[in-house]
Scaffold this motif. Structure first.
Motif, mmCIF file in Angstrom:
data_model
loop_
_atom_site.group_PDB
_atom_site.id
_atom_site.type_symbol
_atom_site.label_atom_id
_atom_site.label_comp_id
_atom_site.label_asym_id
_atom_site.label_seq_id
_atom_site.Cartn_x
_atom_site.Cartn_y
_atom_site.Cartn_z
ATOM 1 N N SER A 47 109.434 71.584 -35.943
ATOM 2 C CA SER A 47 108.729 70.430 -35.373
ATOM 3 C C SER A 47 108.417 69.388 -36.455
ATOM 4 O O SER A 47 107.886 68.337 -36.160
ATOM 5 C CB SER A 47 107.448 70.864 -34.679
ATOM 6 N N TYR A 48 108.741 69.704 -37.700
ATOM 7 C CA TYR A 48 108.610 68.686 -38.734
ATOM 8 C C TYR A 48 109.784 67.710 -38.658
ATOM 9 O O TYR A 48 109.647 66.538 -38.960
ATOM 10 C CB TYR A 48 108.542 69.358 -40.104
ATOM 11 N N GLN B 197 105.487 73.803 -48.307
ATOM 12 C CA GLN B 197 104.147 73.812 -47.724
ATOM 13 C C GLN B 197 104.193 74.252 -46.253
ATOM 14 O O GLN B 197 103.429 75.112 -45.803
ATOM 15 C CB GLN B 197 103.589 72.389 -47.810
ATOM 16 N N LEU B 198 105.154 73.682 -45.532
ATOM 17 C CA LEU B 198 105.295 74.037 -44.112
ATOM 18 C C LEU B 198 105.689 75.500 -43.960
ATOM 19 O O LEU B 198 105.231 76.194 -43.047
ATOM 20 C CB LEU B 198 106.343 73.140 -43.452
ATOM 21 N N ILE C 146 99.706 73.756 -29.412
ATOM 22 C CA ILE C 146 100.161 73.703 -30.814
ATOM 23 C C ILE C 146 98.987 73.987 -31.745
ATOM 24 O O ILE C 146 97.896 73.448 -31.574
ATOM 25 C CB ILE C 146 100.755 72.308 -31.112
ATOM 26 N N GLU D 129 107.613 76.313 -34.381
ATOM 27 C CA GLU D 129 106.372 75.587 -34.147
ATOM 28 C C GLU D 129 105.986 74.737 -35.350
ATOM 29 O O GLU D 129 105.454 73.645 -35.201
ATOM 30 C CB GLU D 129 105.263 76.610 -33.851
ATOM 31 N N VAL D 130 106.247 75.245 -36.543
ATOM 32 C CA VAL D 130 105.755 74.550 -37.740
ATOM 33 C C VAL D 130 106.876 73.822 -38.484
ATOM 34 O O VAL D 130 106.720 72.672 -38.874
ATOM 35 C CB VAL D 130 105.060 75.550 -38.695
ATOM 36 N N ASP E 48 99.363 74.358 -35.529
ATOM 37 C CA ASP E 48 99.422 73.784 -36.865
ATOM 38 C C ASP E 48 99.721 72.289 -36.767
ATOM 39 O O ASP E 48 100.756 71.888 -36.241
ATOM 40 C CB ASP E 48 100.501 74.498 -37.687
ATOM 41 N N LYS F 159 104.697 63.820 -40.567
ATOM 42 C CA LYS F 159 105.603 62.814 -40.007
ATOM 43 C C LYS F 159 104.887 61.480 -39.850
ATOM 44 O O LYS F 159 105.447 60.422 -40.130
ATOM 45 C CB LYS F 159 106.131 63.288 -38.641
ATOM 46 N N ILE G 127 107.167 69.430 -49.383
ATOM 47 C CA ILE G 127 106.487 69.528 -48.089
ATOM 48 C C ILE G 127 107.084 70.676 -47.271
ATOM 49 O O ILE G 127 106.386 71.364 -46.539
ATOM 50 C CB ILE G 127 106.571 68.190 -47.316
ATOM 51 N N GLN H 193 91.293 79.463 -38.476
ATOM 52 C CA GLN H 193 91.999 78.203 -38.694
ATOM 53 C C GLN H 193 92.251 77.440 -37.403
ATOM 54 O O GLN H 193 92.296 76.217 -37.403
ATOM 55 C CB GLN H 193 93.340 78.470 -39.369
ATOM 56 N N ASN I 242 102.631 77.647 -44.242
ATOM 57 C CA ASN I 242 101.881 77.582 -42.985
ATOM 58 C C ASN I 242 102.583 78.374 -41.883
ATOM 59 O O ASN I 242 101.957 79.096 -41.112
ATOM 60 C CB ASN I 242 101.734 76.136 -42.534
ATOM 61 N N GLY I 243 103.917 78.222 -41.824
ATOM 62 C CA GLY I 243 104.688 78.883 -40.778
ATOM 63 C C GLY I 243 104.614 80.393 -40.902
ATOM 64 O O GLY I 243 104.449 81.111 -39.912
ATOM 65 N N ARG J 242 90.657 68.278 -39.341
ATOM 66 C CA ARG J 242 90.538 69.205 -40.453
ATOM 67 C C ARG J 242 91.793 69.167 -41.330
ATOM 68 O O ARG J 242 91.717 69.144 -42.558
ATOM 69 C CB ARG J 242 90.325 70.624 -39.938
ATOM 70 N N LEU K 267 99.987 70.234 -39.380
ATOM 71 C CA LEU K 267 100.599 69.691 -40.586
ATOM 72 C C LEU K 267 101.909 68.954 -40.294
ATOM 73 O O LEU K 267 102.122 67.861 -40.826
ATOM 74 C CB LEU K 267 100.809 70.803 -41.624
ATOM 75 N N PRO K 268 102.791 69.496 -39.449
ATOM 76 C CA PRO K 268 104.053 68.776 -39.216
ATOM 77 C C PRO K 268 103.832 67.364 -38.675
ATOM 78 O O PRO K 268 104.415 66.418 -39.188
ATOM 79 C CB PRO K 268 104.786 69.657 -38.197
#
Lengths: 577, 379, 291
Positions: C255-256, C5-6, B202, C251-252, B204, B211, C2, C210, C9-10, B234, B206-207
């Motif tokens: 998965s939230y 924001q995701l 994985i 993935e981003v 990213d 959570k 949010i 990143q 990123n995604g 980070r 952020l998720p």
């Protein structure tokens, strides 16, 4: 079988097997035996993989998953239930086989890379389950303390006994795979791999063959996985991860795709290869990669495949004697008392077919009668080939019914329609280029005859009849257009069809060849076959056909004798003019 | 920072040094210590630390012993580890081996090591490798029951936090750590408000951070590998999470800190057995300097633990232990003062009972020791 | 909020994946060959960016990008010469193995040359983030999206509006016919590999800032590229981009709401569902079949 042992690469392979046995018995220490044992385990997995990947020609990426499931079944049962090998081994074979049968229904209908992706996806889901279902699988740490092999109280010790045990199973597995893969099934595989569409119209149920091959591959994968659990004594998710699949694929290709000997040769070579370089710390895999690259470039058909080619070039063998031709018995029909002229052999009632926005075939009806030849003409795109595809079942009709000998077979799949008595040829002759003429024609008999030898001699009968007996061992890929057509016609006739549909049979033939083809077709009709010919070549068709059907934009615009069609104003407007 | 030198050059230099050392050794009987660790694949970072630690220990013992040592890559499969052990034992009579820190590989090697009678010296913190009643395994790194107890106690007792969010890796390392963390928190009467496993692929974070924060934790407790730890730290810094992070041992690895800006590390702590780059004693400073000049990289606790383990074996050999059985007896019955700590077996092969918490101040990538837990009782 | 924001990123992650997938499709369409080394080429591009930064200290990523792409293009030509051209008229599975071998060489070559530690490359324009409408947007994310969009558009332009692009397409459609028309087919194939590797290099540079790069990173990436390309429709360029964005979305974004594990499982189940409804992928088959 002494002749079989001295043919092809067999003397070389027997020698190699003896050398390997001598090494195992007298030369190898515990380390050598261990590497040899691992090679044996992979050989079993790949022998199975050759069924689906090599023979059925489907890129399955689930073999590593079947391997891993076999390992987990042995790991879980062996470490917790106390069951011995006699129980856990069959269950390790059964579990992945059941999974294969379960996923086969949605997955096997997918073509090429979509099949590969689906099998990959299923493998990833299984891997996730193994990592997450900690109470059953031990999670990422896996299961330790898997017992060694204990067969009815006989403990197979590490080292030589284990190596011999595994390699005995390799030999048994190879023998079983040979039995499964030769004979009629073996003859069907090249046809189904190279020309799957044609295979269906030869009465070969390729869905069933793929299913069988998939199940066989799963069973072998499970067996190999079970053995790996016993040899490494732990099971962890690593057995389900993609590198196992990559190793299996690499062994299959490097050894020789579709070949049992290739699976064994590939496994022995590729499992030993990194060991030769391992002393070089973290750089050794660079050498391994380079050796792999060099091997595939030097032996692009795999080691066994390339050696076979080399041998054929260096020491050409006399081809085996052609089988004696024997005429097959007349086709048994369900209605032997079928009146010669009253009912049609094949009857199409109002076929319709739409592709997207185009009505390719619209309300077309036709009848084929015993001993008569129907010509179908029409401009390009008028729906002629679609009509043949609808009759043979390669395309599904949106509307209309199809009867053969009064039986409604509208809902039947292509291979059943073929078995009902429909044969066809293709516009661009669909012959498997790597098969010989004998093999290609034999394929037409395997759904009819009870064994391969009978199928061969019956096929030979039609080859002789077609006047191409001298080409019997020629590869189809090397045939010029004329003989290709002859082979295709022989293959269609070998089906002893009630009705035969030919798609532009005269295209690309010289005038002499056309004349000879016309004679043969007339003779076939005289034998009682109902024939339909789609053709642009009017000088060939009009003298030959009894009746002509003319299509335009998917509709039947005229039907009649060649003479009346020639004068029909609608036909002249659409086509002839 | 040490001078930069390409690793291949370093490897050549290492080989040359090893050859020179072997030449200068006294003419006593040769000792065989194979190093069976993963130097390729996803655990190559930790495996290379093990390798370097073992190689350095062998080099430091050169004035007392003639040591033959082959480094054999185990890859990351149990199969590779067993094959490597067979290979090592087939080519001599190893006195002991430096064995992979990957738990599943250790579990696979254990039965064979017992059969052959070869002590396995490892820094694997994972898995129940010392709970299988096998007398041939010796762990020179605190096991998860020790480090995770220290980890949880620091969070609860020192930081006074009672709402931890636990983020772990879905690998053997992660799952074993998570199980022990849960037990350790339970003993302290704390129930994590959030727990989730993260696949090492994985990218990213952020998720999972979002959570976790939604469960309103007062501390983030990580048990991730090196790269994912850096990714998470980070992301937390970028999102201004505002609560402390106490990470697993991967955070203390200098290569993890190297991926982050010092400012991003402010307020981050990590559990480990030791932090050689933080210094602390002249011996450790000498070790760190030697390690840097030999391998052109900074040592971590795995390197130090493996160094101590092999050093204990070599010390025993120099004092007369001539067979694997002798080594096993010395390792299981005596006390050894190593660089990271004093080692003594608890009877199961757990040599290390101490853990350390290190923290970063936001100005440098070198952490300082914040708390040391000695003789932590297992569960 | 949010969620937005995701999404950013995604899309950034998906854009980088799209470059990986596009490099894979380019080679696939030109040769019919599956390049299993594509993931390792991305990894190599990442390490190349890190190594170049050592020679040109403090250079931002956008300066390094053309250099990385040029050097990777040379590597691509080398790959085509060693792993594809010798096997051109041989069974296509041979190229599976030769590219797997190239991947092994690249992965372990990186371990030996750069060591096993994860490394980070320079950001394209510098780190940090800016705030739009309360949204924290990392500069790098926007730069990644822009760069990927630029490269994808550039590739589209190359293939549709230039003489070279027409020759490349002709080679892809029918090499025999292209050769008969006087197109240097071998050079065109080598050029396609060069383009594919250059895109991999760009992806490697973008991802490794990143998300860091390790020598073993390639295997995960090739899996994602393969899934993206297949689910989009074997050989379809827009399909590959959509497929890559879909994977990143799972993935981003997914998965939230679900756990990572559940999101991964959901991705694979979604793939199987898509195949059940559309057995030829989302955009249908675009590549010529190898009979």
């Amino acid at each position: 079988m002494p002749e079989a042992l001295t043919r092809g690469l067999n003397p070389l392979l027997i020698l190699a097997a003896l050398a390997l046995a001598a090494y195992a018995l007298f030369g190898a220490g515990p380390y050598g035996l261990r590497v040899l044992t691992v090679a044996g385990v992979y050989a079993i997995a790949v022998i199975g993989y050759q069924a689906i990947f090599g023979q059925a020609g489907a890129l399955s990426l689930a073999q590593g998953t079947f391997f891993g499931i076999g390992a987990y079944v042995t790991g879980i049962l062996g470490s917790t239930s106390g069951f011995g090998f006699a129980v856990t081994f069959p269950l390790s074979i059964l579990a992945p086989t059941l999974l294969a049968l379960l996923i086969a229904v949605p997955v096997l209908r997918l073509e090429s890379h979509y099949f590969a992706l689906a099998t990959l996806g299923i493998g990833q889901v299984v891997l996730l389950a193994a990592v997450e279902w900690q109470s059953l699988t031990g999670g990422a740490n896996g299961i330790a303390g898997v017992p060694g092999i204990d067969l009815f109280g006989w403990r197979v010790g590490r080292g030589l006994p284990l190596a011999l045990f595994v390699w005995t199973l390799v030999a048994l597995g190879a023998l079983l795979a040979w039995l499964l893969g030769h004979g009629r099934r073996g003859a069907a595989f090249p046809i189904m791999r190279e020309t799957p569409v044609a295979a269906r119209t030869l009465g070969i149920d390729i869905d069933r063959l793929r299913l069988e091959a998939f199940a066989v591959s799963a069973a072998y994968g499970g067996a190999a996985g079970a053995l790996t659990a016993h040899t490494q004594r732990v099971v962890s998710p690593e057995v389900l991860e993609f590198p196992v699949m990559v190793t299996i694929l690499t062994v299959a290709v490097i050894g020789g795709q579709g070949r049992i000997a290739g699976a064994v040769v590939g496994a022995v070579l590729l499992i030993h290869l990194p060991e030769w370089f391992r002393g070089l710390e973290n750089g050794y895999l660079i050498l391994y990669g380079a050796a792999l690259l060099a091997t595939i470039v030097a032996a692009p058909w795999g080691i066994v495949g390339s050696l076979e080619r080399l041998r054929a070039r260096l020491i050409p063998e006399r081809p085996p004697a052609a089988p004696a031709a024997s005429a097959p018995p007349a086709r048994p029909t369900s209605k032997p008392s079928l009146p010669a002229s009253s009912a049609p052999v094949l009857y199409v009632d109002g076929f319709g077919k739409r592709f997207g926005g185009v009505q390719a075939v619209s309300d077309v009806s036709l009848r084929l009668d015993r001993g008569r030849i129907l010509g179908v003409i029409g401009p390009n795109g008028s729906g002629k080939t679609t009509l043949i595809n609808l009759i043979t079942g390669l395309e599904k009709a949106d509307a209309g019914k199809l009867y053969v000998s009064d039986a409604d077979i509208t809902g039947e799949p292509p291979h059943r329609r073929a078995l009902a008595g429909i044969a066809r040829s293709f516009q661009t002759a669909a012959l498997p280029s790597d098969s010989t003429v004998l093999e290609a024609v034999t394929a037409a008999r395997i759904a009819i005859d009870s064994d391969i030898a009978t199928a061969r001699s019956h096929a030979m009968h039609f080859i002789v009849q077609a006047g191409i007996a001298d080409l019997v061992h020629t590869r189809c890929g090397a045939l010029p257009p004329g003989p290709r057509r002859a082979v295709e016609l022989a293959r269609a006739l070998a089906r002893q069809p009630l009705a035969m549909l030919l798609d532009e049979p005269a295209a690309g033939l010289t005038e002499d060849e056309q004349a000879s083809l016309a004679r043969r077709l007339r003779a076939a009709a005289d034998d009682g076959i109902a024939i339909m010919i789609v053709e642009h070549n009017m000088p060939f068709l009009l003298p030959l056909a009894d009746r002509i059907l003319c299509l335009d934009e998917g509709r039947a615009i005229a039907e009649g004798t060649p003479g009346s069609i020639r004068r029909d104003p609608a036909v002249i407007a659409a086509y002839l003019g | 920072m040490p001078p930069r030198m390409p690793p291949w050059k370093k490897t050549l230099l290492t080989a040359a040094l090893a050859a020179a050392v072997a030449h200068a050794a006294p003419a006593s009987a040769e000792v065989d210590i194979p190093v069976l660790v993963p130097v390729t694949g996803f655990l190559a970072l930790e495996g290379t630390s093990q390798r370097n630690g073992a190689v350095l220990a062998i080099r430091h013992a050169a004035d007392r012993l003639r040591v033959r040592s082959e480094v054999i890559d185990t890859g990351t499969s149990p199969e590779g580890a067993v094959t490597a052990l067979e290979r090592a034992s087939g080519r001599g009579k190893p006195l002991a081996v430096a064995a992979s820190m990957l738990g599943t590989q250790m579990l696979a090697m254990l039965p064979l090591a017992e059969e052959y009678g070869i002590p396995l010296v490892t820094v694997s913190g994972t898995a129940s490798i010392t709970e299988r009643g096998n007398p041939w395994v010796f762990r020179f790194f605190p096991g998860d029951e020790v480090t995770k107890t220290a980890h949880a106690r620091y969070v609860v007792e020192e930081l006074g936090r009672r709402r931890p969010a636990v983020i772990y890796q879905t690998t053997a390392y992660g799952q074993s750590g998570q199980a022990h963390l849960r037990d350790a928190f339970a003993k302290l009467g704390v129930d994590p408000v959030f727990e989730e496993g993260v696949d090492p692929g994985i990218r990213d974070m952020l998720p999972v951070l979002t959570k976790a924060m939604a469960a309103s934790p007062d501390v983030l407790v990580l048990h991730l590998h090196s790269g994912p730890t850096a990714l998470f730290v980070r992301q937390a810094a970028a999102s201004a999470a505002g609560i402390p992070i106490v990470a697993g041992s991967a955070m203390h690895q200098p290569s993890t800190a190297a991926l982050l800006e010092p400012a991003e590390l402010k307020g981050v702590c990590a559990e480990t057995s030791a932090s050689p780059v933080s210094g602390g004693s002249p011996e450790i400073e000498k070790f760190t300097a030697d390690y840097r000049s030999s391998f052109n990289t900074d040592p971590d606790a795995f390197a130090l633990g493996q160094y101590d383990g092999i050093a204990m074996v070599l010390d025993a050999a120099a004092k007369g232990a001539a067979t694997p059985e002798d080594i096993r007896d010395v390792l299981s019955q005596t006390t050894y003062k190593g660089l990271a700590m004093t080692y003594r077996s608890d009877g199961k092969g757990n040599m290390a009972r101490s853990a350390t918490i290190v923290c970063y101040d936001g100005a440098s990538r070198i952490p300082a020791v914040a708390k040391r837990y000695e003789a932590v009782a297992g569960q | 909020m949010i969620l937005a924001q995701l999404m950013v990123n995604g899309i950034a992650l998906g854009a980088a994946y799209a470059l990986v997938a596009l490099g894979f499709v380019l080679v696939l369409n030109a040769t019919g060959a599956v390049n299993f080394a594509q993931g390792d080429l991305v990894m190599a591009g990442g390490f190349l960016a890190v190594a170049l930064a050592g020679f040109i200290p403090d250079a931002p990523g956008f300066v390094l990008l053309p250099l990385v792409m040029a050097l990777m293009a040379l590597l691509g030509i080398a790959v085509s010469a060693t792993a594809y051209l010798p096997l051109r008229n041989r069974p296509p599975v041979g190229v599976f193995i030769s590219t797997i071998a190239v991947g092994i060489i690249l992965q372990n070559g990186a371990t030996v040359l750069f060591g096993p530690e994860p490394k980070a490359a320079a950001p394209l324009f510098g780190g940090g983030a800016f705030t739009i409408a309360g949204l924290q947007v990392p500069t790098q994310s926007i730069a990644v999206i822009a760069t990927a969009a630029l490269l994808i558009a550039g590739q589209y332009w190359l293939f549709t509006h230039t003489q070279l692009g027409r020759r490349l397409r002709a080679t892809a459609q029918d090499p025999g016919m292209a050769r008969a028309c006087g197109i240097p087919v071998t050079s065109m194939i080598a050029l396609t590999f060069a383009l594919g590797a250059a895109l991999a290099g760009a992806a490697g540079l973008l991802l490794s800032n990143q998300f860091f790069v390790t020598p073993s990173a390639g295997s995960g990436l090739i899996l994602k590229a393969y899934i993206a390309v297949t689910i989009g429709g074997w050989g379809s360029l827009p399909g590959a981009v959509i497929g890559a964005l879909l994977i990143a979305a799972f993935e981003v974004v997914v998965s939230y709401t679900l756990s990572y594990t559940a999101a991964t499982a959901a991705l694979y189940l979604a793939l199987l569902a898509i195949l059940a409804v559309r057995p030829q992928g989302l955009f249908g088959e675009a590549s010529r079949r190898r009979a």
